[in-house]
Each structure stands twice: as structure tokens, then as C-alpha cells.
Design a protein around this motif. Structure first.
Motif, PDB file in Angstrom:
ATOM      1  N   LEU A   1     -25.462  55.049  18.498  1.00 27.55           N
ATOM      2  CA  LEU A   1     -25.990  54.444  19.721  1.00 27.55           C
ATOM      3  C   LEU A   1     -27.508  54.594  19.795  1.00 27.55           C
ATOM      4  N   THR A   2     -28.039  55.719  19.319  1.00 30.90           N
ATOM      5  CA  THR A   2     -29.489  55.923  19.365  1.00 30.90           C
ATOM      6  C   THR A   2     -30.216  55.155  18.269  1.00 30.90           C
ATOM      7  N   THR A   3     -29.505  54.797  17.211  1.00 27.84           N
ATOM      8  CA  THR A   3     -30.064  54.012  16.095  1.00 27.84           C
ATOM      9  C   THR A   3     -31.311  54.665  15.496  1.00 27.84           C
ATOM     10  N   VAL A   4     -31.316  55.990  15.381  1.00 30.19           N
ATOM     11  CA  VAL A   4     -32.390  56.700  14.671  1.00 30.19           C
ATOM     12  C   VAL A   4     -31.884  56.942  13.249  1.00 30.19           C
TER      13      VAL A   4
ATOM     14  N   TYR B   1     -13.527  63.722  25.016  1.00 30.11           N
ATOM     15  CA  TYR B   1     -14.273  62.782  24.180  1.00 30.11           C
ATOM     16  C   TYR B   1     -14.573  61.493  24.952  1.00 30.11           C
ATOM     17  N   GLY B   2     -13.573  60.989  25.663  1.00 34.08           N
ATOM     18  CA  GLY B   2     -13.797  59.781  26.455  1.00 34.08           C
ATOM     19  C   GLY B   2     -14.845  59.991  27.534  1.00 34.08           C
ATOM     20  N   LEU B   3     -14.818  61.168  28.180  1.00 33.99           N
ATOM     21  CA  LEU B   3     -15.801  61.449  29.223  1.00 33.99           C
ATOM     22  C   LEU B   3     -17.215  61.529  28.647  1.00 33.99           C
ATOM     23  N   LEU B   4     -17.380  62.233  27.530  1.00 39.68           N
ATOM     24  CA  LEU B   4     -18.697  62.311  26.892  1.00 39.68           C
ATOM     25  C   LEU B   4     -19.189  60.923  26.471  1.00 39.68           C
ATOM     26  N   ALA B   5     -18.293  60.137  25.897  1.00 41.88           N
ATOM     27  CA  ALA B   5     -18.692  58.803  25.424  1.00 41.88           C
ATOM     28  C   ALA B   5     -19.092  57.901  26.585  1.00 41.88           C
ATOM     29  N   LEU B   6     -18.338  57.957  27.687  1.00 42.05           N
ATOM     30  CA  LEU B   6     -18.633  57.086  28.823  1.00 42.05           C
ATOM     31  C   LEU B   6     -19.912  57.509  29.535  1.00 42.05           C
ATOM     32  N   ILE B   7     -20.174  58.801  29.613  1.00 37.51           N
ATOM     33  CA  ILE B   7     -21.456  59.239  30.165  1.00 37.51           C
ATOM     34  C   ILE B   7     -22.599  58.704  29.315  1.00 37.51           C
ATOM     35  N   SER B   8     -22.421  58.730  27.989  1.00 35.39           N
ATOM     36  CA  SER B   8     -23.463  58.237  27.086  1.00 35.39           C
ATOM     37  C   SER B   8     -23.702  56.747  27.255  1.00 35.39           C
TER      38      SER B   8
END
Length: 817
Positions: free
Chosen positions: A606-609, A547-554
């Protein structure tokens, strides 16, 4: 004649009469100052008599020492001191010889007062700068005698302290007198350093004993001045501060031997103190010489007890951090190479139980927990030293450590030790721990430099191994590299926050270099994340790291294309939990559902859609009411609340790819790409994991490709790999190569022999085809885009498309990237 002169004072030489006159009848009256002034004036007027004056004073002093007339001895030494201070003529050398002879006589005495008196005179002499060089003077006796005084064991504590301090002052005087005089005996020779340095360390070692005495408040300042430990430290600092490049080795070696002989590595407090004194006293450009000496000593003690080696490593850590502020020089990789070699040796010792590789009679038994402590000390040292290095050197160290990690292959069997643990596995774990220490806090603006291809390939290869601990280290290392704004601790727990603004994330726009990096390596990263999610042996820490890796890539590396791919990846992970072709346990399936929910909740905010956020929120709310076991709040806890039946999961509990592609496509994201299911590209790298044979890996690839093909409902069984199949593949490949070679030959022959008109017509046809394709592309590109507001209704209720010029369009805020 001599007898007559002895009886008749008037016939004695004048210099003798002047010397005799400085001694009073009662020694308690002290030196006769008026007569001393006459003797000094005579010595200055007739410098050729100075050596005779010195010889006669020496003769009287020796006689008085023998007769125990110590008052006259003190007077003689006072006279010698005054003559030394007053006379700087060329004849001083002969007088100095007599002076040193008298000092040596006092030092040989068993009387502490005479020893102290001789030492004080020698210290005064050492502070005099002589005008003429001396070619034959030797201080060997004084070095030996002062060193002996430093080890005094007198019964009286106060007298013992005075003698030791006198010895330290004497050594300090010898150093000052000889260290900068090339014509003197070389004080840096091992025969002298082996006496001077241990004597100073001996007094430093007993500082606790001196501090244990509790003087009265009125006597405290005086006691502090009389502390041998402080005096020894000042002397040692002065000695090391005067050391030139070629003398550092001779000064450091006695320190190491002293610590060995007195077993001072194990408490390591005194050893660390000694080397802090050394590192702060020597010139900064000489620091790497001390590091080299410590590394060599560590190698020499590779078969010593683990506690001894751990002490050396701790000292090395402290010294290296200090040296890094100055000049480490070429010892950076040498230091890491030595530490990694010691790490591998320690692993061997722990596995075999002895230093010789086999147990025999008289073999020293190794305590495994002590070896573990030593290994942790080495890893800590690697991290602390690497943290002080500049970025370019740190990158080199990272590549160097990664090159030492053993990767399993199909051609090398893994060795096993007597405890059943795998030697290569332990080496991998220790080296990855070291790599994690080095990567912690690593800041590099360019990810292409931080994670070059050769390093990333090797690192991700270890992510495919069966060992869960190794996979966790790889994930943590990747997180350390990618996190450049200190956000990792904000994703330490998996949750579905309704408002991520409380996390106070530090977000920066994705740079061009990061975009290039993701174009090159994104599929490789996604593939390893996908395969890591499918591991049966995963525990909560693995899912938190994923989860941390996915979040940090994002946050760190994402643009619109990366966001789309990450969403596809997480939806594919959801499919893994739903289909369960891997026969995962219930906990793993619930964890994958929860991981997907947490990440999609994060990326939607994060995308705010709005439509995307609404869909994610609806699914999460539905799960809260009817399927809480699919959310992180119920799964990633000490006692997970799981469901025993996950086969009947209804569609309302799932994030639907069609819905997400629809809502994001309307906001400008690539809806065509969003509609495609994520399929990992399996490569030969899987074989490094040693999970399956070649045949099984190829079969798996054929099976996955067929399963994810558009004709999913028409399942084709996995192709069976046999000897005949492989033989046919080889023959076919040879035939294809022959056909390609023949085609090239025909093309070359055509251009060589065909007429010009035929070649021109052929090229013209190809040019026309290219032009038609370009025209189609231009037509699609130039055509006005549809209106974001959709369609409007014209007269008679017929819908009519309406286009808005590009410069009038209002684009929504698609993403924070």
C-alpha cells in the motif's frame, strides 16, 4: 270497522291496495312491474304514507315467512329494495325501521336462502346515502347475526361457503353504513370489534382449506369469486383503512386475542400475514400504534412459552420493517428497550429453568434450546429493524444498546446460574450480538459521530475481558464501523499475496474528520489490539478479525503517522511472540508471527516504497524456505503445521525495526518515531477486565515500563505494592499539594507587593528565553533540506553536500493515503 275493511276491498286504504296488487296469484311469475311502478309513484307523491307502506309490507312478509310461502317473501323484499332506491325523503327513517325489521326476520330464519336474501337486501341498503340523519337506529343485532353467519358450520360445503360469504358481506355493509356517521352507534366500540374482527380472521384462517379444493379449469374463475378468504381480506382492509387514530387500538386488540386463543403464534405464518394486511391497510402515520400494541402484547406474554414469544417477535420484525417506511414516531427506543428487556428475561429463564425463578411443584419446565431460538429471533429483529432507520436514529440505538451492556467492576460480584453459566456473561454476549446486527452495514462519513468517546470507551472495555467470544464480538463490531467501502470480506482470510491488486480494494483518501478521530483515539485502539494479540485463548477467528481490523484501519483511517504507528504496533506484536514473556502456547506464537507477516506484506504494497517492499519480500521468502510455520499459509489452516521449538528463531526470519525505519525514513516517513518501540499505555481500564487485582495491575504497569525503558539491560524488579507503600504515596501527594499551594501564594504576593521594575525585569527575561527558542526553531525550519540524491563528489574526491531548491525536488509516491 276493521273487519268490514278486510272483507270489502274497495273500502281498504289505497296504499294497501297498491301493495297487494304487486303480488301475483302465482309467486313464480314474480313481481308485477306495472303495479310496482304505481306503488313507487304513490310513495314519491305521498311520502307521509311511506312508513305505512313499509309497515304493511313487513306485516305481509312476516305472515308469508310463517306460512312458508317463500316466493312471496322474495317478492316483498324486491319491492322493499326498489322503494329504498327510489325514495330519499325525510320520512325514509320510519320506512327503514320497517325494512330492518323484515331483514332481521329473514336473518333469524333457519333457511339459508332466506338468510342470504336478507343479507343481500341489507347490503343494498348499506350502499344508499341517506339525506337525513338517524339518532336512534341500532345495528347490534346485525353485527351479532352476521358474525354468527361467518362461523357457519353447515354440513353442505357449498351452502356453508355461501352463508359465510353472506355474513362477511353483511359485516362489510354494517361498517360502510356506520363507520363515517357520527350519529350512528360507534362501530369501533370493543363490543362490536370483538365480533367483527375475529369473524373476518376466522375466514382468513381457512384459506388453505378453500385452496385445497381443486375445481375444474372452467369453474376456477367462479370459485375464486366465491372464496370467503379473499372477501374477508378485502373487508378487513376496508375496515382498517377507515380507522381513525383513536380507533386503531380497538381494531388491533381483537387480532391479538384471536391469535392467542387459537395458538396461531407458533406457526407464525398466519400471524405474519395478518399483520402485513394490517400494516399495508392503515394510514402510515398510524403505524407506530400497531408497533406499540405488539410491544405491549409481548410484555403481557413474557411468561408464555418461548415459541409463542418468538412468534410475536417475528411478527414485530415484519411490522416494524413496514412501519419504518412510513412513520415509526417515538417508538424507536421503546421498541429496542422492550426487546432488550425480553432478552434479559429469556436469559434468566434459561438459567433458572422456570418463569418464577425457582423450581416448584407444578412449575412449567423451560426448554433451554427454545429460549435460545427466541433470543436469536430477538437479535434478528433488532438488526432488521435497525437497518431501516436513518443514520442519526441508528446512532442513538447503538448508544442505547451499548449503555445496557453490563461491564464487570471490582465492586460487583458476577452472578452465576444453576448451569454454571454467568448471567452477566450471557447478557453481554446477547447485547453484543445485537450491537453487531445493528452495526452491520452502518455507513457514517464521520468516524467521530460513528464512534463517540463514551461509546468507544465502553466497547473497548469489553475487549479486555477473559471471555474469548466477547472479545471476538468486539473486534467484529469495530470492523463493521470502520469498513465504509465494503472491503472487510476481502480480508476474511489471512495470506501473503504477492500482488494485492487482485483484491480490488476500494480506497479513499483519509478525510480531515478521520484524521482528528485517529489523533484522539488511535493510541486507545492500538493498545487494545496489542493486548488482544497477547490473549492465550485466541483462536483462528480472533487472528482473522485482528488482521481485518488492522487492514481496514490502514485503508479507511490511515495517514503517514498512522502507518508508522501501525508498523510499530505489529513489530511489537512480533516481539511478544519472540520474547514470550506471557508464556503463550506454540500456536499463538506462530499465529502472531504469521499475523505480522501478512499485515506488513499488505502495508508495504500500500505504501509502494520499493525498499520497504523488498525487505518484507525477502523475509517472507526466507520463511517459506526455512520457517513456513511463521507464515499464515501454514498456520491458519485446518491442521496447522507448527514448530515445537521457537526459541532459536534467527534474525533472518524476523522483520527488523532498524531496517524498516531506514528504508521508510529515506522516503519521507518519520524515522525517529519508527525507531521507537511501541509501548502500550496501561490505564485503569484494565481493572474492568477482572483479570488481576489492583496490586497486580500496578505491578504489571511498573514492570512493563521498566522492561521497555532504554536501559533495558539493567532490569529492575517490579515494585512490590504494600500497605506502607500506599500510605507513603498518599502522604507524599498531600505534601506535594501543600508545596504547590505555597508556591502559588508566593507568586501572587510577589506580583502584589514587588516594585514594577522587578516584575518587568522578570517578565523580560522570560520573553528573551522564548525568543531565543523561536529563533532556533526558525533556523532549523528555514535551513535548506538535503538533496534526495545524497552527496556528490567534488574535486579531489572530497564529498560535498549539494542542495536542490524545494520547487525542483521530485518527491516519490510515499503512500496511497
Amino acid at each position: 270497522m276493521y273487519g268490514v275493511c278486510g272483507c270489502c276491498g274497495a273500502l281498504r286504504p289505497r296504499y294497501k291496495r297498491l301493495v297487494d296488487n304487486i303480488f301475483p296469484e302465482d309467486p313464480e311469475d314474480g313481481l308485477v312491474k306495472t303495479n310496482m311502478e304505481k306503488l313507487t309513484f304513490y310513495a314519491l307523491s305521498a311520502p307521509e304514507k311511506l312508513d305505512r307502506i313499509g309497515a304493511y309490507l313487513s306485516e305481509r312478509l312476516i305472515r308469508d315467512v310463517g306460512r312458508h310461502r317463500y316466493g312471496y317473501v322474495c317478492i316483498a323484499m324486491e319491492a322493499l329494495d326498489q322503494l329504498l332506491m327510489a325514495c330519499h325523503c325525510q320520512s325514509i327513517n320510519l320506512f327503514v325501521e320497517s325494512f330492518l325489521k323484515m331483514v332481521a326476520k329473514l336473518l333469524e330464519s333457519e333457511k339459508p336462502n332466506l338468510q342470504i336474501l336478507g343479507t343481500n337486501s341489507f347490503v343494498k341498503f348499506a350502499n344508499i346515502e341517506e339525506d337525513t340523519p338517524s339518532y336512534h337506529r341500532s345495528y347490534d343485532f346485525f353485527v351479532s347475526r352476521f358474525s354468527e353467519m361467518c362461523h357457519s358450520s353447515h354440513d353442505d360445503l357449498e351452502i356453508k361457503t355461501k352463508i359465510r360469504m353472506s355474513g362477511i358481506k353483511g359485516l362489510q355493509g354494517v361498517v360502510r353504513k356506520t363507520v363515517n356517521d357520527e350519529l350512528q352507534a360507534n362501530i369501533w366500540d370493543p363490543q362490536h370489534m370483538d365480533k367483527i374482527v375475529p369473524s373476518l380472521l376466522f375466514n382468513l384462517q381457512h384459506v388453505e382449506e378453500a385452496e385445497s379444493r381443486s375445481p375444474s379449469p372452467l369453474q376456477a374463475p367462479e370459485k375464486e369469486k366465491e372464496n370467503p378468504a379473499e372477501l374477508a381480506e378485502r373487508c378487513l382492509r376496508e375496515l382498517l383503512g377507515r380507522a381513525a387514530f383513536g380507533n386503531i387500538k380497538n381494531a388491533i386488540k381483537p387480532v391479538l386475542i384471536h391469535l392467542d386463543n387459537h395458538s396461531l403464534w407458533e406457526p407464525k405464518v398466519f400471524a405474519i400475514r395478518c399483520f402485513k394486511i394490517i400494516m399495508y391497510s392503515i394510514q402510515p402515520q398510524h403505524s407506530h400504534l400497531v408497533i406499540q400494541q405488539l410491544l405491549s402484547h409481548l410484555d403481557a406474554n413474557s411468561r408464555s412459552a418461548a415459541t409463542v414469544r418468538a412468534g410475536i417477535v417475528e411478527v414485530l420484525s415484519e411490522a416494524a420493517v413496514i412501519a419504518a417506511t412510513g412513520s415509526v414516531g417515538p417508538t424507536v427506543l421503546e421498541m429496542f428497550n422492550t426487546l432488550l428487556r425480553q432478552l434479559r428475561l429469556s436469559i434468566d429463564y434459561a438459567l433458572t429453568g422456570s418463569y418464577d425463578g425457582a423450581l416448584s411443584l407444578g412449575t412449567k419446565i423451560i426448554k433451554e434450546h427454545e429460549e435460545r431460538m427466541f433470543q436469536e429471533a430477538v437479535i434478528k429483529t433488532i438488526g432488521s429493524f435497525a437497518s431501516t432507520l436513518p443514520t442519526y436514529q441508528r446512532s442513538e440505538v447503538i448508544l442505547f444498546i451499548m449503555s445496557k451492556v453490563p461491564l464487570p467492576s471490582l465492586h460487583h460480584a458476577m452472578e452465576t446460574g444453576r448451569t454454571g453459566e454467568n448471567r452477566n456473561r450471557l447478557t453481554q454476549i446477547m447485547l453484543l450480538k445485537s450491537l453487531l446486527q445493528v452495526s452491520t452495514g452502518f455507513q457514517c462519513n464521520n468516524m467521530m459521530s460513528a464512534l463517540p468517546s463514551n461509546f468507544l470507551d465502553r466497547l473497548l472495555s469489553t475487549a479486555l475481558m477473559e471471555d474469548a467470544e466477547i472479545r471476538l464480538f468486539v473486534l467484529e463490531i469495530l470492523i463493521s464501523f470502520i469498513d465504509r467501502h465494503g472491503n472487510r470480506h476481502k480480508f476474511s482470510t489471512i495470506s501473503t499475496l504477492s500482488d494485492i491488486s487482485v483484491l480490488k480494494l476500494k480506497v479513499d483518501k483519509c478525510s480531515r474528520q478521520d484524521t482528528v478521530f485517529m489523533k484522539k483515539h488511535s493510541q486507545q485502539l492500538y493498545r487494545h489490539i496489542y493486548l488482544s494479540c497477547k490473549e492465550e485463548t485466541n483462536i483462528q477467528k480472533h487472528y482473522e478479525a485482528l488482521y481485518g481490523l488492522l487492514a481496514l484501519i490502514s485503508i479507511e483511517l490511515a495517514n503517514e503517522e498512522v502507518v508508522v504507528d501501525l508498523i510499530r504496533l505489529v513489530l511489537a506484536v512480533q516481539d511478544v511472540a519472540q520474547v514470550n514473556e506471557e508464556n503463550l502456547p506454540v500456536y499463538n506464537r506462530c499465529a502472531l508471527y504469521a499475523l505480522g507477516a501478512a499485515y506488513l506484506n499488505l502495508i508495504s504494497q500500500l505504501t509502494t516504497v520499493p525498499a520497504f517492499c523488498q525487505h518484507i519480500h525477502e523475509v517472507i521468502e526466507t520463511r517459506k524456505k526455512e520457517a513456513p510455520y511463521m507464515l499464515p499459509e501454514d498456520v491458519f489452516v485446518e491442521r496447522p503445521r507448527l514448530s515445537q521449538n521457537l526459541d532459536g528463531v534467527v534474525i533472518e526470519f524476523l522483520f527488523r525495526q532498524s531496517k524498516i525505519s531506514e528504508v521508510l525514513g529515506g522516503s519521507g516517513y518519520n524515522s525517529d518515531r519508527l525507531c521507537l518501540p511501541y509501548i502500550p499505555q496501561l490505564t485503569d481500564e484494565d481493572r474492568l477486565s477482572k483479570r488481576k487485582s489492583i496490586g497486580e495491575t500496578i505491578s504489571l504497569q511498573v514492570e512493563v515500563e521498566s522492561r521497555n525503558s532504554p536501559e533495558k539491560e539493567e532490569r529492575v524488579p517490579a515494585e512490590e505494592i504494600t500497605y506502607e507503600t500506599l500510605k507513603k504515596a498518599i502522604v507524599d501527594s498531600v505534601a506535594v499539594e501543600e508545596q504547590e499551594r505555597e508556591r502559588r501564594r508566593q507568586v501572587v504576593e510577589k506580583f502584589q507587593k514587588a516594585p514594577f521594575e522587578e516584575i518587568a525585569a522578570h517578565c523580560g527575561a522570560r520573553a528573551s528565553l522564548l525568543q531565543s527558542k523561536l529563533n532556533q526553531i526558525f533556523e532549523i525550519t528555514i535551513r535548506p533540506p538535503p538533496s534526495p540524491s545524497g552527496t556528490i563528489t567534488a574535486a579531489y574526491g572530497q564529498p560535498q553536500n549539494h542542495s536542490i531548491p524545494v520547487y525542483e525536488m521530485k518527491f516519490p509516491d510515499l503512500c496511497v493515503y
